[in-house]
Design a protein around this motif. Structure first.
Motif, PDB file in Angstrom:
ATOM      1  N   GLY A  57       0.699  -0.939  -0.018  1.00  0.00           N
ATOM      2  CA  GLY A  57       0.231  -0.170   0.110  1.00  0.00           C
ATOM      3  C   GLY A  57       1.324   1.178  -0.020  1.00  0.00           C
ATOM      4  O   GLY A  57       2.122   0.983  -0.434  1.00  0.00           O
ATOM      5  N   LEU A  58       0.431   2.463   0.546  1.00  0.00           N
ATOM      6  CA  LEU A  58       0.939   3.697   0.659  1.00  0.00           C
ATOM      7  C   LEU A  58       2.046   3.476   1.482  1.00  0.00           C
ATOM      8  O   LEU A  58       2.843   4.647   1.209  1.00  0.00           O
ATOM      9  CB  LEU A  58      -0.594   4.950   0.391  1.00  0.00           C
ATOM     10  N   SER A  59       1.439   2.917   2.558  1.00  0.00           N
ATOM     11  CA  SER A  59       2.007   3.114   3.982  1.00  0.00           C
ATOM     12  C   SER A  59       3.235   2.746   4.564  1.00  0.00           C
ATOM     13  O   SER A  59       2.943   1.748   5.446  1.00  0.00           O
ATOM     14  CB  SER A  59       1.247   3.131   4.854  1.00  0.00           C
ATOM     15  N   GLY A  60       3.892   3.171   3.676  1.00  0.00           N
ATOM     16  CA  GLY A  60       5.909   2.724   4.175  1.00  0.00           C
ATOM     17  C   GLY A  60       6.501   2.605   5.632  1.00  0.00           C
ATOM     18  O   GLY A  60       6.059   3.778   6.076  1.00  0.00           O
ATOM     19  N   GLN A 144       8.841   7.452   0.970  1.00  0.00           N
ATOM     20  CA  GLN A 144       8.439   6.612   0.817  1.00  0.00           C
ATOM     21  C   GLN A 144       8.643   5.821   0.215  1.00  0.00           C
ATOM     22  O   GLN A 144       8.916   5.925  -1.216  1.00  0.00           O
ATOM     23  CB  GLN A 144       6.776   6.667   1.334  1.00  0.00           C
TER      24      GLN A 144
ATOM     25  N   ARG B 176      -4.216  12.889  -2.262  1.00  0.00           N
ATOM     26  CA  ARG B 176      -2.941  12.147  -2.404  1.00  0.00           C
ATOM     27  C   ARG B 176      -2.087  13.828  -2.270  1.00  0.00           C
ATOM     28  O   ARG B 176      -1.086  13.665  -2.193  1.00  0.00           O
ATOM     29  CB  ARG B 176      -2.985  12.698  -4.071  1.00  0.00           C
ATOM     30  N   ARG B 179      -0.624  14.682   1.610  1.00  0.00           N
ATOM     31  CA  ARG B 179      -0.707  13.485   2.438  1.00  0.00           C
ATOM     32  C   ARG B 179       0.956  13.223   3.059  1.00  0.00           C
ATOM     33  O   ARG B 179       1.022  13.235   4.141  1.00  0.00           O
ATOM     34  CB  ARG B 179      -0.514  11.842   1.972  1.00  0.00           C
ATOM     35  N   ILE B 183       1.818  13.230   6.998  1.00  0.00           N
ATOM     36  CA  ILE B 183       2.687  13.016   8.056  1.00  0.00           C
ATOM     37  C   ILE B 183       4.245  12.846   8.549  1.00  0.00           C
ATOM     38  O   ILE B 183       4.368  12.136  10.223  1.00  0.00           O
ATOM     39  CB  ILE B 183       3.130  11.582   6.689  1.00  0.00           C
ATOM     40  N   TYR B 235      -6.017   7.010   6.676  1.00  0.00           N
ATOM     41  CA  TYR B 235      -5.306   6.181   7.299  1.00  0.00           C
ATOM     42  C   TYR B 235      -4.033   5.629   5.709  1.00  0.00           C
ATOM     43  O   TYR B 235      -3.357   5.107   6.559  1.00  0.00           O
ATOM     44  CB  TYR B 235      -5.722   5.029   7.691  1.00  0.00           C
ATOM     45  N   VAL B 236      -5.016   5.233   5.179  1.00  0.00           N
ATOM     46  CA  VAL B 236      -3.838   4.180   3.950  1.00  0.00           C
ATOM     47  C   VAL B 236      -2.792   5.541   3.684  1.00  0.00           C
ATOM     48  O   VAL B 236      -1.973   5.360   2.966  1.00  0.00           O
ATOM     49  CB  VAL B 236      -4.891   3.839   2.724  1.00  0.00           C
ATOM     50  N   THR B 238      -1.540   8.152   4.636  1.00  0.00           N
ATOM     51  CA  THR B 238      -0.712   8.772   5.936  1.00  0.00           C
ATOM     52  C   THR B 238       0.750   6.900   6.320  1.00  0.00           C
ATOM     53  O   THR B 238       1.132   7.674   7.058  1.00  0.00           O
ATOM     54  CB  THR B 238      -0.755   9.565   7.536  1.00  0.00           C
ATOM     55  N   GLY B 239      -0.398   6.205   6.135  1.00  0.00           N
ATOM     56  CA  GLY B 239      -0.013   4.779   7.450  1.00  0.00           C
ATOM     57  C   GLY B 239       0.077   5.171   9.067  1.00  0.00           C
ATOM     58  O   GLY B 239       1.119   4.729   9.610  1.00  0.00           O
ATOM     59  N   LYS B 384      -4.647   4.349  -5.969  1.00  0.00           N
ATOM     60  CA  LYS B 384      -4.717   3.639  -4.776  1.00  0.00           C
ATOM     61  C   LYS B 384      -5.437   4.585  -3.706  1.00  0.00           C
ATOM     62  O   LYS B 384      -6.238   3.528  -3.560  1.00  0.00           O
ATOM     63  CB  LYS B 384      -3.176   3.535  -3.956  1.00  0.00           C
TER      64      LYS B 384
END
Lengths: 161, 447
Positions: A57-60, A144, B176, B179, B183, B235-236, B238-239, B384
């Motif tokens: 996914g996007l969150s490394g 990332q 997009r 983000r 983060i 969540y996706v 920024t993780g 994504k």
């Protein structure tokens, strides 16, 4: 059609139909689920999309050593990895850590610095610019997992897993 | 086997299911098997093949299982609607044709869905307008106390169904863009690093919008759907787990404060907490032999219907939908109100039992799995986020209605995608499916 004498067959036939329907439905779902699982395990071995490990996914996370993987570059093997844990400069000149022979690259083209566990990429005033995920790089940007850095026809992927 | 051939093959089971389903209903109703059910099955298969051909020509590499999974849901919907009222099924079939048309249109016209990102603010404004319009005089219309539909002459449509797609497109584009800042935020506060106020502001605005939705359209389900999709995207993008956690807290707090003050939401919560309460159920209304029911009647009856279904169900066409309440037998009342829309899940559980209902939920789960799979394969951040958002909003919609019908959360009137009766729902979900297929095509196309 069922003739009237067979009318007492209606009940068992409709029960049979119901179970047949549910049975077909579950067989179908099992087939799709099995294909999905096969898909997933295949995706885990070889990265399906360039630069992005399937399922990440996007969150490394950024827990491993930061590296740049060569996607395409003149004079480099695709798949080679550069360790950039100590920071690095990409460019055409001789005094750089990652030397590329791209006609569009400046001698000191882009710099990578590690700050507080994050690797930051910055264009060092190049003539033709640096692209991060196909967007012109403006200022310093944190990297990332899976981010792509492109300079002219040379492309790297950032990895830290 | 190529992806498209696998898809074509996977459409056969749903055609088989339509045939068998209609056969079961004819058998129950008229005690004979007519070959009409074969005709229905063939027509359904024909429609599916048209959709399949559209995909074959416009997106040959796209996910092969999404469309067949949707076809299975659609066939269940048609069979159950036919069983409730033939005219519902006939209209729904027409809506499917229109929906397939929109699906084909989106697939052909929107070759490059990245265009959507450029118009994200226009799309956001349009979606918000759609959400507010039902509250406006003349064209707005309240359904059971919630303002969800717009009436234009003879047509009435559910604004929220279309708005959900627009909002997801906006959020994907917006996140997009921002983000990176979210983060690596600036200030630290209570041991957490918060992003600068400039970027935190829009996030608060989205939370505020969800709260306004709750006040304006009085619908907890729609608010939960939109805000949940937003948190999933956040969540996706920024993780960071703290964003969805903070957001959930803020939503719970807001819903508690607002919900306690908006009468309609209060009623729904009371009915949810105590569906078997005689006053809420409206036992006195039934005793007097009048048609009508209390606020918790629908939920209570839904629970009875599902319990009555048992493990294997009563069989297709065997659920009781109407009952006579007075001794004279002149007044009938619905045993399962709104069985064609909100309550269709309860009806399916009654007729096919736990195994049937579990199969339906499994189908939804597999669709969601395919959706997230598309997101993980997608090559750029916008794709994504778009795939994640569309999948999340779809999953949350199923959760809101199935959760409502099974008394997990207060019952609110959203549709069960591709099964419930309703033109807006069918059309909007076909557009959603087309967008997912486009992202999938982009992700799986060999380069």
């Amino acid at each position: 059609m069922i003739a009237p004498p067979l009318a007492d067959l209606v009940e068992p036939v409709s029960v049979a139909l119901k179970f047949a329907i549910v049975g077909v439905l579950y067989l179908f779902l099992a087939w799709v689920a099995r294909s999905s699982v096969v898909d997933l395990s295949r995706g885990a071995v070889g990265a399906v999309a360039p630069g992005v490990v399937a399922g990440e996914g996007l969150s490394g996370g950024g827990r491993g050593e930061p590296r740049l993987r060569v996607e395409r570059a003149i004079g480099h093997h695709p798949g080679d990895e550069y360790d950039i844990g100590q920071g690095a400069v990409i460019g055409r000149g001789a005094q750089v850590e990652i030397q590329i022979e791209d006609p569009y690259a400046s001698s000191r083209h882009a710099g990578l610095v590690r700050q507080a566990g994050v690797v930051i990429v910055e264009d060092l005033g190049s003539t033709n610019g640096t692209f991060l995920n196909e967007e012109p790089l403006v200022g310093a940007q944190p990297l990332q997992l899976g981010d792509r850095i492109r300079i002219g026809d040379t492309e790297f992927t950032y990895l830290d897993d | 086997m190529s992806a498209r051939n696998r898809e074509a093959l996977a459409l056969l089971p749903s055609a088989l299911l339509v045939t068998a389903g209609f056969a079961a209903i004819f058998l129950k109703r008229d005690a004979f098997l007519s070959n009409a059910s074969l005709t229905y099955g063939a027509v359904f298969l024909g429609l599916c093949l048209v959709g399949h051909l559209v995909i074959r020509f416009t997106a040959p590499n796209a996910d092969p299982y999404l469309f067949p999974l949707v076809a299975v849901l659609a066939c269940f919907g048609l069979v159950e609607l036919y069983r409730i009222d033939e005219s519902f099924a006939r209209l729904q079939a027409q809506w499917f044709v229109v929906g397939l048309g929109l699906f084909a249109f989106t697939m052909v016209v929107l070759r490059d869905y990245h265009l959507l990102e450029r118009y994200r603010y226009t799309i956001a404004a349009g979606s918000l307008l759609l959400l507010v319009l039902p509250r406006m005089p003349v064209i707005g219309e309240a359904t059971n106390g919630a303002y969800l539909s717009i009436r234009l002459g003879p047509f009435s449509f559910q604004a929220a169904e279309f708005a959900k797609i627009g909002i997801v497109i906006f959020l994907a584009g917006y996140l997009r863009e921002t983000r990176q800042v979210l983060i690596h935020g600036g200030r630290r506060f209570l041991g957490m690093s918060l992003p600068p106020l400039r970027h935190f502001g829009p996030l608060l605005a989205i939370w505020g919008t969800a709260m306004l939705l709750l006040i304006f359209i009085r619908d907890l389900g729609a608010a939960l759907m939109f805000f949940g999709a937003f948190l999933a995207l956040l969540y996706v993008a920024t993780g960071k787990k703290r964003y969805p956690l903070l957001g959930l807290g803020a939503f719970a707090l807001g819903a508690y404060v607002v919900g306690g003050r908006v009468g309609h939401v209060q009623d729904r919560v009371a009915a949810w907490q105590n569906p078997l309460d005689p006053v809420l159920f409206g036992a006195d209304i039934a005793d007097q032999g009048k048609p009508g029911f209390g606020s918790s009647y629908q939920l209570a009856q839904s629970l009875f219907a599902q319990a009555d279904g048992g493990l294997f169900g009563r069989g297709f066409g065997q659920a009781e939908l109407l009952t006579r309440v007075s001794d004279g037998g002149t007044v009938t009342t619905e045993l399962l109100p709104a069985s064609q829309t909100d309550m269709i899940y309860a009806l399916i559980t009654n007729e096919t039992g736990l195994i049937g209902a579990a199969a339906i939920l499994l189908t939804y789960l597999l669709i969601v799995q395919r959706g997230f799979r598309i997101a993980s394969l997608a090559r750029d951040p916008f794709s994504k986020l778009l795939a994640t958002g569309l999948t999340s909003v779809f999953a949350l919609q199923v959760f809101v209605i199935v959760g409502g019908v099974t008394k997990v959360i207060p019952l609110t009137g959203v549709t069960l995608p591709f099964i419930s009766y309703g033109g807006s729902s069918v059309m909007a979900n076909f557009i959603l499916l087309a967008l997912l297929m486009r992202v999938s095509e982009d992700a799986r196309r060999p380069t």
